[in-house]
Each structure stands twice: as structure tokens, then as C-alpha cells.
Design a protein around this motif. Structure first.
Motif, PDB file in Angstrom:
ATOM      1  N   VAL A 237       0.836  -1.201   0.000  1.00  0.00           N
ATOM      2  CA  VAL A 237       0.000   0.000   0.000  1.00  0.00           C
ATOM      3  C   VAL A 237       0.867   1.245   0.000  1.00  0.00           C
ATOM      4  N   GLY A 238       1.932   1.206   0.828  1.00  0.00           N
ATOM      5  CA  GLY A 238       2.845   2.337   0.858  1.00  0.00           C
ATOM      6  C   GLY A 238       3.486   2.577  -0.481  1.00  0.00           C
ATOM      7  N   ALA A 239       3.800   1.492  -1.171  1.00  0.00           N
ATOM      8  CA  ALA A 239       4.418   1.616  -2.492  1.00  0.00           C
ATOM      9  C   ALA A 239       3.484   2.291  -3.461  1.00  0.00           C
ATOM     10  N   GLN A 240       2.183   1.951  -3.387  1.00  0.00           N
ATOM     11  CA  GLN A 240       1.234   2.495  -4.345  1.00  0.00           C
ATOM     12  C   GLN A 240       0.954   3.967  -4.079  1.00  0.00           C
ATOM     13  N   GLN A 241       1.226   4.440  -2.860  1.00  0.00           N
ATOM     14  CA  GLN A 241       0.912   5.811  -2.521  1.00  0.00           C
ATOM     15  C   GLN A 241       2.095   6.751  -2.741  1.00  0.00           C
ATOM     16  N   GLN A 242       3.182   6.244  -3.284  1.00  0.00           N
ATOM     17  CA  GLN A 242       4.345   7.098  -3.490  1.00  0.00           C
ATOM     18  C   GLN A 242       4.020   8.167  -4.539  1.00  0.00           C
ATOM     19  N   PRO A 243       4.316   9.449  -4.245  1.00  0.00           N
ATOM     20  CA  PRO A 243       3.935  10.527  -5.160  1.00  0.00           C
ATOM     21  C   PRO A 243       4.932  10.739  -6.291  1.00  0.00           C
ATOM     22  N   SER A 244       6.177  10.255  -6.161  1.00  0.00           N
ATOM     23  CA  SER A 244       7.235  10.597  -7.124  1.00  0.00           C
ATOM     24  C   SER A 244       7.170   9.687  -8.342  1.00  0.00           C
ATOM     25  N   ASN A 245       6.093   9.791  -9.102  1.00  0.00           N
ATOM     26  CA  ASN A 245       5.924   8.935 -10.267  1.00  0.00           C
ATOM     27  C   ASN A 245       6.802   9.407 -11.428  1.00  0.00           C
ATOM     28  N   ILE A 246       7.198   8.446 -12.266  1.00  0.00           N
ATOM     29  CA  ILE A 246       7.988   8.713 -13.466  1.00  0.00           C
ATOM     30  C   ILE A 246       7.052   8.603 -14.644  1.00  0.00           C
ATOM     31  N   THR A 247       6.967   9.620 -15.427  1.00  0.00           N
ATOM     32  CA  THR A 247       5.991   9.659 -16.513  1.00  0.00           C
ATOM     33  C   THR A 247       6.537   8.991 -17.770  1.00  0.00           C
ATOM     34  N   LEU A 248       5.620   8.548 -18.617  1.00  0.00           N
ATOM     35  CA  LEU A 248       5.989   7.981 -19.905  1.00  0.00           C
ATOM     36  C   LEU A 248       6.726   9.035 -20.725  1.00  0.00           C
ATOM     37  N   GLY A 249       7.732   8.599 -21.477  1.00  0.00           N
ATOM     38  CA  GLY A 249       8.530   9.531 -22.278  1.00  0.00           C
ATOM     39  C   GLY A 249       9.721  10.112 -21.548  1.00  0.00           C
ATOM     40  N   SER A 250      10.007   9.620 -20.344  1.00  0.00           N
ATOM     41  CA  SER A 250      11.160  10.113 -19.585  1.00  0.00           C
ATOM     42  C   SER A 250      12.448   9.437 -20.043  1.00  0.00           C
ATOM     43  N   PHE A 251      13.592  10.120 -19.821  1.00  0.00           N
ATOM     44  CA  PHE A 251      14.897   9.622 -20.249  1.00  0.00           C
ATOM     45  C   PHE A 251      15.901   9.731 -19.104  1.00  0.00           C
ATOM     46  N   LEU A 252      16.926   8.868 -19.152  1.00  0.00           N
ATOM     47  CA  LEU A 252      18.091   8.959 -18.272  1.00  0.00           C
ATOM     48  C   LEU A 252      19.353   8.868 -19.116  1.00  0.00           C
ATOM     49  N   TYR A 253      20.428   9.578 -18.664  1.00  0.00           N
ATOM     50  CA  TYR A 253      21.693   9.605 -19.393  1.00  0.00           C
ATOM     51  C   TYR A 253      22.844   9.359 -18.414  1.00  0.00           C
ATOM     52  N   PRO A 254      23.919   8.698 -18.851  1.00  0.00           N
ATOM     53  CA  PRO A 254      25.027   8.406 -17.915  1.00  0.00           C
ATOM     54  C   PRO A 254      25.876   9.611 -17.550  1.00  0.00           C
TER      55      PRO A 254
ATOM     56  N   HIS B  75      28.848   2.611 -22.645  1.00  0.00           N
ATOM     57  CA  HIS B  75      29.596   3.804 -23.022  1.00  0.00           C
ATOM     58  C   HIS B  75      28.741   5.053 -22.789  1.00  0.00           C
ATOM     59  N   LEU B  76      29.331   6.190 -22.996  1.00  0.00           N
ATOM     60  CA  LEU B  76      28.648   7.463 -22.744  1.00  0.00           C
ATOM     61  C   LEU B  76      27.465   7.688 -23.667  1.00  0.00           C
ATOM     62  N   ASP B  77      27.424   6.976 -24.819  1.00  0.00           N
ATOM     63  CA  ASP B  77      26.333   7.198 -25.764  1.00  0.00           C
ATOM     64  C   ASP B  77      25.073   6.412 -25.405  1.00  0.00           C
ATOM     65  N   ALA B  78      25.105   5.651 -24.324  1.00  0.00           N
ATOM     66  CA  ALA B  78      23.925   4.884 -23.912  1.00  0.00           C
ATOM     67  C   ALA B  78      22.905   5.808 -23.234  1.00  0.00           C
ATOM     68  N   TYR B  79      21.644   5.406 -23.268  1.00  0.00           N
ATOM     69  CA  TYR B  79      20.610   6.132 -22.516  1.00  0.00           C
ATOM     70  C   TYR B  79      19.423   5.214 -22.288  1.00  0.00           C
ATOM     71  N   ILE B  80      18.595   5.568 -21.298  1.00  0.00           N
ATOM     72  CA  ILE B  80      17.399   4.799 -20.959  1.00  0.00           C
ATOM     73  C   ILE B  80      16.173   5.609 -21.358  1.00  0.00           C
ATOM     74  N   GLU B  81      15.212   4.922 -21.994  1.00  0.00           N
ATOM     75  CA  GLU B  81      13.959   5.561 -22.380  1.00  0.00           C
ATOM     76  C   GLU B  81      12.792   4.796 -21.767  1.00  0.00           C
ATOM     77  N   PHE B  82      11.915   5.516 -21.078  1.00  0.00           N
ATOM     78  CA  PHE B  82      10.637   4.959 -20.618  1.00  0.00           C
ATOM     79  C   PHE B  82       9.614   5.363 -21.671  1.00  0.00           C
ATOM     80  N   THR B  83       9.386   4.468 -22.622  1.00  0.00           N
ATOM     81  CA  THR B  83       8.683   4.826 -23.856  1.00  0.00           C
ATOM     82  C   THR B  83       7.207   5.134 -23.607  1.00  0.00           C
ATOM     83  N   LYS B  84       6.607   5.755 -24.603  1.00  0.00           N
ATOM     84  CA  LYS B  84       5.172   6.032 -24.537  1.00  0.00           C
ATOM     85  C   LYS B  84       4.362   4.750 -24.471  1.00  0.00           C
TER      86      LYS B  84
END
Length: 793
Positions: free
Chosen positions: A22-39, A87-96
Motif C-alpha cells: 500500500v505504501g508503495a502504491q501511494q508514493q507521489p514521485s511517479n515517473i511519466t511515460l517519455g522520460s529519459f536517463l543519461y550516464p 559507453h557514454l552514448d547509452a541512454y534509458i527511455e521509458f517509452t510512450k
């Protein structure tokens, strides 16, 4: 009282885990679709709401890895942990579309996906990375543990924790902890058969006979730091505490993070991280010291527990040297020459001595166990060409072949003594008993006398010094020539007797049901499917069926090559059988068959990503053979039929019957090779020196076959130009029309297609000096190295 506590825990567990969910489901810091991460730029990670956990890129050597970590940089989960650093050219995408994808210059990898709709994701304060469909969790990292479980996480029936290589390298390491179907939590080394005799620690189910068949079982960690196991037989539960923090720590529970980790040394430990005072505390440990973990010290080394400490120190046996002195646990290799003619009329050319080591207990499987007195035990090993160590304990002499495994110093057991054999006058161990010399050849005595006499003359007569120098040179050349002949014997390797398990013929006959199911034909015999009674493990059993010296040579070559090589892209040798005329090797079972089955005979082609992965796997395996082994191993028969693929689509090199060995600084061997037509390098037709470039040529041909999913020679084609694949690929490349090699389906991979074609053409250059090394092949395929222009003409 303890039983009441367990019962109360059992009643409360569903509420505890429900509260966490239940605590997990109530966490407010959601990550939206279309977000990216870079090294290398923001954002590089997604934190939990409190900042205690982060998901994203973390540093690994000169590159990066994707995982979850604590503020003190303790990594608790890693995605694709056995992949090379990013390598530095990698990235993560949370796709639509709701997929979590890792993109690199070469390809993409899906970290997480769900068949259900996806709306968001979150890094929870429990350390769980979750993906939601509105408020429903459809994917979570807790379901895929690596080496750690956290509060609220479960390790369920059939799952395992696998240790990391080191504290900073989180690739799969040398130990695993299995939640078994019988309800027992058991730790094993990864390179052993899964059986009771291979385990080194276990938390066993109590009242096993009364409890009956286990229907479900898991281990978990409560929010208060209690590590427990919960087992059920369908009617009643049994809850047992494995480790606890409540009575051992004064930690403020509200500011604490608990984790249970199978550490790189193979010990399962319970930790408390207190971020109020930045402290780390070990609350419970499965073993008292590292030497208790079976296989903590590698081959040909033994472990000594330091007084009053949990640290184990790995030492080489006399006559052996560290593979890597900075990482002693990797084991040792033999620092002297194996004498092929031991026991014959030529045994005077090389003598041995025996070093006695009190308290040393040699592990593994002895090939001989006989009751005798201590002196006879030492002499028996000295006179036995197959014996390299003998354990004398309680009046029984146990003799061992190489490699020497699972060896420890038992300080409190005075009844244990071991004798280790090595080349005469080699001693690497100060503080042990004086070596007991064996028979010494006349040549060694002559050398001592010459050195003694000439050293006296050197002090007074300069002329005799010159005479001595000339004589010494002639003497050295004669010995060097003799040693060179030994090294050029292609069927004699530095670890000829390397093995982990000796099987009896009856065991393997039973496992294969009298060699009933043939799965393929190997270099010196047929390969059969078998099931070992220990652990119900499926294996491949290769039986020598070639008659005569040729079959014997190929058997020895394969056993020598694969025995001394350990790599995830080489097929794993489990053991052997030498009984009368029967010569058999036992390998791990590869469920997807050979590469030839996949690219030649499959109804559907493997995807482009699968083909690239297979090509890289094979190149890394060959690189290991050429540069990472004690001696350079040239396979000499690289082709799709000799590449096997496991159930996770990892390619592994097999069939070492034609393998040759090169010692350091040796350019090549001038030997006749058979090889396979179409894959053999052109220089072999001229009896040229064998070098590692013959494997590069064979790999180049095979790489073109992987690209096109067809054989290098095919008469069933539309035009005459397509019959011989290398010529057709070169023609298409020159005409800038390489897309026709793979069809329209692969046009989206034009850059990687061009890179693979260029590398393949470079590898099959007629001039071996212009072919790249396998190291450069790997770098070019990964896209981290430019491809020379010269190769394509």
C-alpha cells in the motif's frame, strides 16, 4: 516462547507485506511515460521520495551499468549484470508504450515491459522499482533479485541469489544461494554440479519427515530486520528465523535500511545501514570465515583463515604461481613443465620433490584412497605420474590429480598432513618443512658441479670466464631445444589433467540410457543427451569413437584446451571418464543446439539483435582463447556446427579436438591441419606457420554466414555470383548494395549491417598480417574502434 513468536509472525506477515505494498502504491514521485536517463548528464537517475534509493546509471570501471543503489553507493540490484560496461552514448527511455529500454550505439535492450497497459513508474523507498497500470503494479524489480534481498522482498521457490565478482564489479560471480523445492536454502559454488556434496552452507527445513512435501516456500526480510523462511505443505506453515538484527544492534529502526546479500566471497550476510550516523553493521553471517565457502580460493591454491578474523588468505601450492596476484582468489597455474615421459626410461631428465604441509586438507575427488603409513603415502605420490598431491588423514592416503581444489588449512586438526609434488628445487613456500627430494638426474648434478667449479675460476682467471660463457651458451641451447620440442607438441598443454569430476562408465551409461539419444556428432565421436542422478541435471556426453592414435590425440587436445579455459562463451566441461578403452567427456547441455541449426535450418531467421549478440559472444570467446589463457589456444575449427547456444541465447564455443597451443612469444607452429573446407585459412594450404589469424579467418567466414543466414557455399541460389558467399558479399559491398544480403526486413539496421560486413571482409583477407586480432574484432563490432579501409580490397 520461540514458537509463539513464529506463530505471531506468521499471522502478521500478510499484513506487513500488504502495508508495504500500500505504501508503495501511494508514493507521489511517479515517473511519466517519455522520460529519459543519461550516464553523463542530468537526469542520470530517478530517486525515491526520501532519496534513500536511486535507479539509473552508476559507474563501473571506465563505463556504466544500470541498477539501484543506496546513498553510500551500495548497489542492491543490477539490470543485465553480465553485459559489458556501457559507453557514454547509452541512454534509458521509458517509452510512450510503457517499455523501459536501454539504448546503445549498437542495439537496444528491454529492461522491463508488461503485457498490460502502463501509465507510470516509481522508485520506491523500499528499494523496489515498479511500473504501474494506474495503481496496479505490473512489473517490479523485486521479482528479479540479483545478489540482494531488501525488506519486503521475497526469494521464492526456484529462485537464486548470485554473488557479484567483486564489491565494484556486479557481474555474476562464483557463488549462488538457491531456494530449493525441498524447502532448504543452500549455497553452492557456481562451477560445480548441483548436489549435496557440492554445497558449503544450508539452512535446512526442520522436522523434514513430519512436515512432508513442500508446496510453497520463500525467504523474506521484515521491516524490522528479521531474515526468515516461510514454508508450507498446503495445510500448515513453518516459519524459522535465519538471522536477526533486533537483539544485536542499537540502530534507530526508523533511519535504518536492512539488506541480506550473498557477498562476493560466498557468505550470506545480513546488514544494517544507519544513515543517521553513516554506519554499516554486519548483524549476522552464515559462515565464520571465508575459507568455509567452498571454492573461495581458486584452482591449485589453498585458504588460510587469519586468527580471529573472518578473512581468508589464498596461497599457491608449491611450484604454482598466481594467475593474478592482485586477485589471489582466481587461483594459480603450474610454474613448471609437465614431464610427458614420467615413469619411462627418460624420467632422469626431470626429477620431482615433495613438500609436506601440516594441517593442509586437499579437497575435491581423490582418484585413489588406500590405508598406509605416512612415509609410504609421500613416496606413493612421488612415484605416481598422475599424482600431484596426497592427503594423509587418519591412516588413509588419498591421492589427487590436477587441478587441486577446495583446499584449506585446518589449524586445529593435527591428524591432517598433505604432500605436494613439484619440479625439483622449486619452492615457493617459506616456513614449511624441508622438501623431500626424489631421484635427481645426472644432468642436474653435472650442472651444479660446473657452476661451482666455474664460479671459483671466475674470481681469478678472466680467460676461463670466457670459456665458461661459451660452454654455458652451448649447454643452454641444448636444453632450450629440448624444451621447445616439448612445447611444440600440440597435444600437450600446461594443464593436461585439468578436470572437476571423474565419472564412472556405469554412471554415464545409466545417465544416457545406454547412449540412446544422439544429439550431434563431435570431432572424435558422437554426443549423447544424459541426465545425471545427482540434481537431475541434463548434460551432454561425448564418447570417443574414433579408432587409433588420431582419436586419442583429439581427445587429449580437447580435454587439455577446454579443461584450462573458463569463460561464459566456452562450453563448460563438467567431468570425464577414463575406464579401459572408454574415453568420455561430460559437458553442460545446450538446449538450443548449434549455430548451424539456428541460421541454416530454422524455419524463421533469428532477429538482427540476436545475430549481433551471437556474433559478439563468439568473438569474445575466441579472444579469451587467444589472449586470456595461460597459453594461447588456437581452436583451428571455428564453424557454425561447433558453436552451441543455450536456453538464454548465449553462444558458446565447443569441439576443441583440433586445438593447438602457443606459448608466449611463439609466433606459430608448423603443423598439418585438417580444419573444414570453406573455413580454413588459405595459408594452411601452403603448410605455413599456424597463428591465431587462422581462427580470425574462420570467424570472418562464419560472421558473413550469420549476417546472411546461409552457408558459405550454396548452389541453390538465383545467380551464379551468389554461390560462394564471400565473393558475393564483396561484390555487394563494392556496388554499395549490401541490403540485398539480408532482405528488406533488416534495412533499419543499415549501420550495424555495414559494420558487420566490413569486419567480416577484413577477417577473410588472404594476407594473415592484414587480418585484425580478435581483440580488435570485438572492439570494431562493439563500435568503439574504427574499421581500417584497406581490408575491403
Amino acid at each position: 516462547m520461540a514458537n509463539l513468536t513464529f506463530t505471531f509472525m506468521l499471522l502478521m506477515l500478510p499484513f506487513v507485506f500488504a502495508a508495504i505494498q500500500v505504501g508503495a502504491q501511494q508514493q507521489p514521485s511517479n515517473i511519466t511515460l517519455g522520460s529519459f536517463l543519461y550516464p553523463n548528464r542530468n537526469p542520470s537517475y530517478w530517486p525515491s521520495s526520501s532519496g534513500l534509493f536511486s535507479f539509473g546509471f552508476y559507474q563501473k570501471g571506465d563505463g556504466f551499468q544500470v541498477g539501484i543503489w543506496l546513498p553510500d553507493k551500495t548497489v542492491v540490484w543490477t539490470a543485465n549484470r553480465d553485459d559489458p560496461p556501457l559507453h557514454l552514448d547509452a541512454y534509458i527511455e521509458f517509452t510512450k508504450g510503457g517499455k523501459l529500454i536501454l539504448w546503445t550505439k549498437q542495439n537496444k535492450k528491454i529492461i522491463a515491459e508488461s503485457p498490460q497497459p502502463v501509465t507510470s513508474a516509481s522508485m520506491l523507498d523500499s528499494g523496489n522499482f515498479v511500473i504501474y497500470n494506474k495503481t496496479i503494479v505490473v512489473w517490479e524489480s523485486f521479482d528479479y533479485p540479483t545478489d540482494t534481498i531488501l525488506a519486503g522482498q521475497r526469494l521464492t521457490l526456484g529462485q537464486s541469489l548470485v554473488s557479484s565478482v567483486t564489491e565494484v564489479d556486479h557481474s555474476s560471480g562464483r557463488f549462488y544461494l538457491s531456494m530449493q523445492a525441498d524447502g532448504n536454502l543452500v549455497a553452492y559454488p557456481t562451477n560445480y554440479l548441483n548436489g549435496p556434496e557440492a554445497s558449503y552452507w544450508g539452512f535446512m527445513l526442520q522436522s523434514r519427515g513430519e512436515f512432508g512435501e513442500v508446496s510453497s516456500v520463500f525467504i523474506g526480510l521484515t521491516p524490522t530486520g528479521q531474515l526468515f523462511r516461510n514454508a508450507s505443505n498446503g495445510f500448515r506453515f513453518q516459519v524459522n528465523t535465519i538471522g536477526n538484527t533486533s537483539n544485536q544492534s542499537s540502530t534507530n529502526k526508523a533511519a535504518a535500511i536492512y539488506r541480506a546479500t550473498l557477498d562476493p566471497d560466498g557468505i550470506f550476510r545480513l546488514y544494517t545501514h544507519n544513515f543517521d550516523n553513516s554506519s554499516l553493521e554486519i548483524n549476522w553471517s552464515a559462515l565464520e570465515n571465508q575459507c568455509k565457502a567452498r571454492g573461495f580460493c581458486g584452482l591449485n591454491s589453498y585458504c588460510t583463515a587469519k586468527n580471529g578474523s573472518s578473512i581468508g588468505d589464498c596461497s599457491c601450492f608449491p611450484g604454482f604461481s598466481y594467475v593474478n596476484r592482485a586477485m589471489k582468489f582466481q587461483g594459480c597455474y603450474r610454474g613448471f613443465v609437465y614431464e610427458e615421459f614420467c615413469g619411462s626410461s627418460r624420467d632422469s631428465t626431470l626429477a620431482y620433490n615433495v613438500t609436506a604441509i601440516q594441517h593442509l586438507k586437499v579437497g575435491g575427488y581423490p582418484f585413489s584412497q588406500v590405508s598406509m603409513v605416512e612415509q609410504d603415502c609421500r613416496n606413493s605420490c612421488l612415484d605416481d605420474c598422475t599424482c600431484w598431491a596426497a592427503l594423509y588423514m587418519n591412516g588413509v592416503c588419498s591421492k589427487f590429480k590436477l587441478p587441486l581444489i577446495d583446499s584449506t588449512i585446518e589449524q586445529n586438526d593435527e591428524s591432517i598432513k598433505s604432500f605436494v609434488k613439484q619440479s625439483y628445487n622449486i619452492s615457493q613456500m617459506a616456513g614449511h618443512s624441508t622438501p623431500y627430494p626424489g631421484k635427481t638426474g645426472n644432468r642436474n648434478e653435472s650442472r651444479k658441479e660446473i657452476i661451482l667449479i666455474l664460479s671459483l675460476v671466475l674470481g681469478s682467471v678472466a680467460f676461463l670466464f670466457t670459456v665458461f660463457a661459451i660452454f654455458s651458451y652451448i649447454f643452454y641451447r641444448s636444453r632450450a631445444d629440448e624444451y621447445q620440442k616439448l612445447l611444440e607438441n600440440p597435444y600437450l598443454g600446461p594443464n593436461e589433467e585439468f578436470t572437476l569430476r571423474s565419472f564412472s562408465y556405469s554412471e554415464l551409461e545409466k545417465a544416457t540410457e545406454h547412449f540412446k539419444e544422439e544429439i550431434r556428432h563431435g570431432s572424435f565421436g558422437n554426443v549423447y543427451k544424459g541426465i545425471l542422478s545427482e540434481g537431475n541435471r541434463t548434460v551432454s556426453v561425448k564418447r570417443l569413437e574414433k579408432i587409433g592414435d588420431e582419436g586419442e590425440r583429439e581427445f587429449k587436445a580437447e580435454m587439455t584446451a577446454i579443461g584450462q579455459a573458463r569463460h561464459k562463451n566456452l562450453v563448460h566441461l563438467l567431468g570425464f571418464c577414463l575406464e579401459g578403452s572408454e574415453k568420455i567427456l561430460v559437458y553442460e547441455y545446450m538446449s538450443n543446439g548449434s549455430l548451424a541449426d539456428i541460421i541454416f535450418n530454422s524455419e524463421t531467421r533469428p532477429s538482427w539483435e540476436q545475430r549481433m549478440r551471437l556474433a559478439l559472444d563468439i568473438s569474445r570467446g575466441i579472444l579469451y582463447l587467444h589472449e586470456k589463457c595461460e597459453t594461447c589456444i588456437i581452436h583451428c575449427n571455428i564453424k557454425p556446427h561447433n558453436i552451441l547456444v543455450d536456453d538464454s541465447w548465449t553462444a558458446k564455443i565447443s569441439e576443441f579436438g583440433l586445438a593447438k597451443f602457443l606459448v608466449p612469444d611463439q609466433v606459430g607452429n608448423q603443423l598439418q591441419l585438417k580444419g573444414t573446407r570453406g573455413y580454413s585459412a588459405p595459408e594452411l594450404q601452403n603448410s605455413a606457420l599456424i597463428s591465431d589469424k587462422v581462427d580470425v579467418y574462420s570467424y570472418g567466414v562464419m560472421l558473413l554466414e550469420i549476417i546472411c543466414c546461409r552457408s558459405n557455399m550454396d548452389v541453390n541460389v538465383s545467380t551464379e555470383d551468389e554461390i560462394f558467399l564471400p565473393n558475393w558479399v564483396h561484390k555487394c559491398f563494392v556496388e554499395n548494395d549490401i541490403r540485398k544480403l539480408v532482405g528488406d526486413k533488416e534495412v533499419d539496421h543499415a549501420k550495424s549491417l555495414e559494420r558487420m560486413v566490413k569486419v567480416g571482409l577484413l577477417c577473410i583477407h588472404d594476407n594473415p598480417d592484414l587480418r585484425p586480432s580478435m581483440r580488435n574484432v570485438v572492439l570494431m563490432l562493439e563500435g568503439t574502434m574504427d574499421i581500417p579501409f584497406l581490408a575491403w580490397y
